[in-house]
Design a protein around this motif. Structure first.
Motif, PDB file in Angstrom:
ATOM      1  N   GLU A 429       0.753  -1.204  -0.050  1.00  0.00           N
ATOM      2  CA  GLU A 429       0.059  -0.075  -0.003  1.00  0.00           C
ATOM      3  C   GLU A 429       0.785   1.264   0.044  1.00  0.00           C
ATOM      4  O   GLU A 429       0.649   2.369  -0.744  1.00  0.00           O
ATOM      5  N   SER A 430       2.040   1.275   0.677  1.00  0.00           N
ATOM      6  CA  SER A 430       2.726   2.315   0.618  1.00  0.00           C
ATOM      7  C   SER A 430       3.415   2.696  -0.489  1.00  0.00           C
ATOM      8  O   SER A 430       3.549   3.919  -1.017  1.00  0.00           O
ATOM      9  N   GLU A 431       3.949   1.542  -1.310  1.00  0.00           N
ATOM     10  CA  GLU A 431       4.547   1.878  -2.545  1.00  0.00           C
ATOM     11  C   GLU A 431       3.788   2.347  -3.731  1.00  0.00           C
ATOM     12  O   GLU A 431       3.861   3.264  -4.226  1.00  0.00           O
ATOM     13  N   ARG A 432       2.204   2.106  -3.509  1.00  0.00           N
ATOM     14  CA  ARG A 432       1.236   2.457  -4.327  1.00  0.00           C
ATOM     15  C   ARG A 432       1.071   4.052  -3.989  1.00  0.00           C
ATOM     16  O   ARG A 432       0.926   4.725  -5.050  1.00  0.00           O
ATOM     17  N   GLU A 433       1.098   4.440  -2.986  1.00  0.00           N
ATOM     18  CA  GLU A 433       1.128   5.921  -2.621  1.00  0.00           C
ATOM     19  C   GLU A 433       2.034   6.811  -2.936  1.00  0.00           C
ATOM     20  O   GLU A 433       2.016   7.808  -3.706  1.00  0.00           O
ATOM     21  N   LEU A 434       3.581   6.121  -3.036  1.00  0.00           N
ATOM     22  CA  LEU A 434       4.595   6.738  -3.249  1.00  0.00           C
ATOM     23  C   LEU A 434       4.649   7.061  -4.865  1.00  0.00           C
ATOM     24  O   LEU A 434       5.353   7.858  -5.443  1.00  0.00           O
ATOM     25  N   ARG A 435       4.047   6.097  -5.546  1.00  0.00           N
ATOM     26  CA  ARG A 435       3.955   5.913  -6.983  1.00  0.00           C
ATOM     27  C   ARG A 435       3.295   7.225  -7.544  1.00  0.00           C
ATOM     28  O   ARG A 435       3.600   8.183  -8.260  1.00  0.00           O
ATOM     29  N   LEU A 436       1.951   7.527  -6.630  1.00  0.00           N
ATOM     30  CA  LEU A 436       1.279   8.482  -6.847  1.00  0.00           C
ATOM     31  C   LEU A 436       1.987   9.842  -6.618  1.00  0.00           C
ATOM     32  O   LEU A 436       1.650  10.789  -7.432  1.00  0.00           O
ATOM     33  N   LEU A 437       2.689  10.125  -5.655  1.00  0.00           N
ATOM     34  CA  LEU A 437       3.559  11.165  -5.153  1.00  0.00           C
ATOM     35  C   LEU A 437       4.492  11.493  -6.488  1.00  0.00           C
ATOM     36  O   LEU A 437       4.703  12.667  -6.622  1.00  0.00           O
ATOM     37  N   HIS A 438       5.119  10.482  -6.707  1.00  0.00           N
ATOM     38  CA  HIS A 438       6.177  10.548  -7.701  1.00  0.00           C
ATOM     39  C   HIS A 438       5.503  11.290  -8.931  1.00  0.00           C
ATOM     40  O   HIS A 438       6.264  12.043  -9.831  1.00  0.00           O
ATOM     41  N   LYS A 439       4.432  10.849  -9.504  1.00  0.00           N
ATOM     42  CA  LYS A 439       3.820  11.385 -10.655  1.00  0.00           C
ATOM     43  C   LYS A 439       3.578  12.726 -10.727  1.00  0.00           C
ATOM     44  O   LYS A 439       3.542  13.319 -11.399  1.00  0.00           O
ATOM     45  N   ALA A 440       2.934  13.059  -9.108  1.00  0.00           N
ATOM     46  CA  ALA A 440       2.805  14.562  -8.884  1.00  0.00           C
ATOM     47  C   ALA A 440       3.850  15.549  -8.983  1.00  0.00           C
ATOM     48  O   ALA A 440       3.880  16.614  -8.916  1.00  0.00           O
ATOM     49  N   PRO A 442       7.224  14.864 -10.750  1.00  0.00           N
ATOM     50  CA  PRO A 442       7.906  14.092 -11.713  1.00  0.00           C
ATOM     51  C   PRO A 442       9.564  14.694 -11.834  1.00  0.00           C
ATOM     52  O   PRO A 442      10.412  13.702 -12.055  1.00  0.00           O
ATOM     53  N   GLY A 443       9.862  15.740 -11.567  1.00  0.00           N
ATOM     54  CA  GLY A 443      11.346  16.008 -11.468  1.00  0.00           C
ATOM     55  C   GLY A 443      11.861  16.359 -10.170  1.00  0.00           C
ATOM     56  O   GLY A 443      12.893  16.821  -9.772  1.00  0.00           O
ATOM     57  N   SER A 444      10.966  15.659  -9.044  1.00  0.00           N
ATOM     58  CA  SER A 444      11.698  15.696  -7.520  1.00  0.00           C
ATOM     59  C   SER A 444      12.534  14.748  -7.313  1.00  0.00           C
ATOM     60  O   SER A 444      12.202  13.614  -7.297  1.00  0.00           O
TER      61      SER A 444
END
Length: 462
Positions: A429-440, A442-444
């Motif tokens: 579940e944590s990995e799913r949320e971090l993928r969404l954060l990385h998508k928001a 992209p350059g971070s």
């Protein structure tokens, strides 16, 4: 002496009325009676014909009687244009004399008359005393009190207490006319006294050779304190787009953009934005171990193995078990054990490669499971020693409820949910949320680093 009032002795059954005494008769004729006794005598004369004839006879007839009455009450002889010997000062003249508004011939005439007329002089003194008594009370506010109805005897007693100027004739026709005049005079006196009581402001202007307009300097006011300059914001240490807003952590450790979160969650965000590494959850302890280098001589079928759950923490208490296929197997059977290796759940023979537990498992405990493949009448297990057991933990009730509330309250804060899941050991579940954060973001680099750390934790537990 006499007894009774108007009509006394005229009705049957009453005692005979005593007539006026000689002193009362002479006092009435010479106008020397006091106010109360004068009204009493007048009251008697109205009801006693004998005394009235006696008075009229002494005065020389009815006309002389009425002239005497007019003289007693200050009325001028009807039709006379000049003041006669029996004509006294009128009410208006008496009031004007008391107020000091007479002048010229009028003042001289009034003064000459008062010097020889005791009746008018008494009226002037009575009016002056009445004015001095009433004037101090003009500024007070009065309200009408409930007054009982005035009977004939009551209004006569009330009139007897008035000054000489207001001694009314007992004859109704003359009394009513004189009452109107006296009311007007009394109102005029009140108005004059009120006008005199108002202070007059006099403006004295002193002429000067040169008039210069005065310039009034404004009163000194207190100095307005200078606004305190707001401190410049500290440089940002880290920034991330999250939850529809922007999270910012400055170099002084101040976090903005997360005011809606409780303090404990804000501390989690500060740690992640400050670059702290994600720590392995204590909930994952004991769920995985490295495999032995000594392999069994029996064939494992190569690809046949358990897939999920292995070395993980589960939010649900009715997990679904999955495994890979064994070539040539005709059926599969799943068995679940507790930490004492007691069988708590088992499946019938299955031809599919997944199975959901039919009953809930007690929360907060660690379980292990295996799958048996039936091939050519034999059972092949996975995992099988020396491979490690396939273990998992069902999350305790308190932590599960907390995460459910957070997911409902902050569904768009991917960083908050990812950190809470990772803290509880819910790596998937944590990995799913971090993928969404990385998508928001992209350059971070920060968002990319957090995702890589979480993936490393997952590989360590597989």
């Amino acid at each position: 002496m006499w007894k009774g009032g108007r009509g006394a002795g005229l009705e049957g059954g009453r005692d005979l009325v005593e007539h006026l005494t000689r002193r009362q008769f002479e006092g009435y004729r010479l106008r020397r009676l006091e106010a109360a006794e004068l009204l009493s005598v007048c009251d008697h004369l109205e009801g006693c014909e004998a005394c009235r004839r006696r008075v009229e006879g002494a005065a020389g007839g009815d006309a002389s009687f009425f002239a005497l009455r007019s003289e007693l009450f200050g009325e001028a002889a009807e039709g006379s244009s000049e003041r006669g010997s029996l004509a006294h000062l009128t009410a208006e003249e008496t009031a004007a004399y008391v107020e000091g508004t007479l002048s010229g011939e009028g003042l001289q005439t009034a003064s000459d008359h008062l010097s020889s007329c005791e009746h008018c002089a008494l009226s002037v003194e009575d009016l002056r005393a009445f004015r001095d008594e009433v004037a101090p009370t003009l500024g007070r506010e009065y309200r009408p009190a409930a007054v009982p109805p005035l009977t004939e005897g009551r209004w006569r007693r009330a009139l007897a207490s008035l000054p000489a100027l207001f001694r009314l004739s007992p004859v109704p026709a003359f009394g009513a006319a004189l009452a109107v005049v006296l009311l007007a005079v009394f109102g005029w006196l009140l108005w004059r006294t009120t006008q005199r009581s108002e202070p007059r402001q006099e403006v004295v202007v002193t002429p000067s050779a040169q008039t210069t307009p005065a310039v009034v300097a404004p009163a000194p006011s207190e100095p307005t304190p200078a606004p305190t300059p707001e401190p410049e914001p500290a440089p940002a240490l880290a920034q991330l787009n999250d939850g529809g807003g922007r999270l910012t952590l400055d170099r002084e450790g101040r976090l903005s953009g997360a005011d809606a979160l409780p303090p404990a969650y804000r501390e989690l965000l500060k740690g992640a934005l400050a670059g702290r590494r994600l720590e392995r959850s204590t909930q994952l302890k004991g769920l995985s171990r490295p495999g032995s280098s000594l392999m069994s001589s029996e064939t494992q079928g190569g690809e046949f193995s358990v897939l999920d759950p292995v070395g993980s923490v589960l939010m649900t208490d009715r997990p679904t078990f999955r495994w890979s296929a064994l070539e040539g197997a005709s059926a599969y059977v799943v068995e679940v054990y507790d930490e004492g290796f007691n069988l708590v759940a088992s499946s019938p023979q299955l031809d599919a490669r997944s199975w959901a537990a039919p009953q809930t498992l007690p929360r907060g405990k660690v379980y292990s499971w295996q799958v048996k493949a039936v091939k050519d009448g034999r059972e092949i297990k996975s995992p099988r020693p020396p491979a490690p057991q396939a273990k998992f933990r069902v999350l305790d009730r308190a932590k599960a409820d907390e995460l459910s509330r957070a997911r409902r309250a902050y569904p768009s804060s991917h960083l908050t949910l990812a950190l809470l899941y990772a803290e509880a050991g819910l790596l998937n579940e944590s990995e799913r949320e971090l993928r969404l954060l990385h998508k928001a973001n992209p350059g971070s680099e920060l968002a990319r680093s957090l995702l890589r750390q979480l993936q490393a934790l997952r590989r360590r537990n597989e």
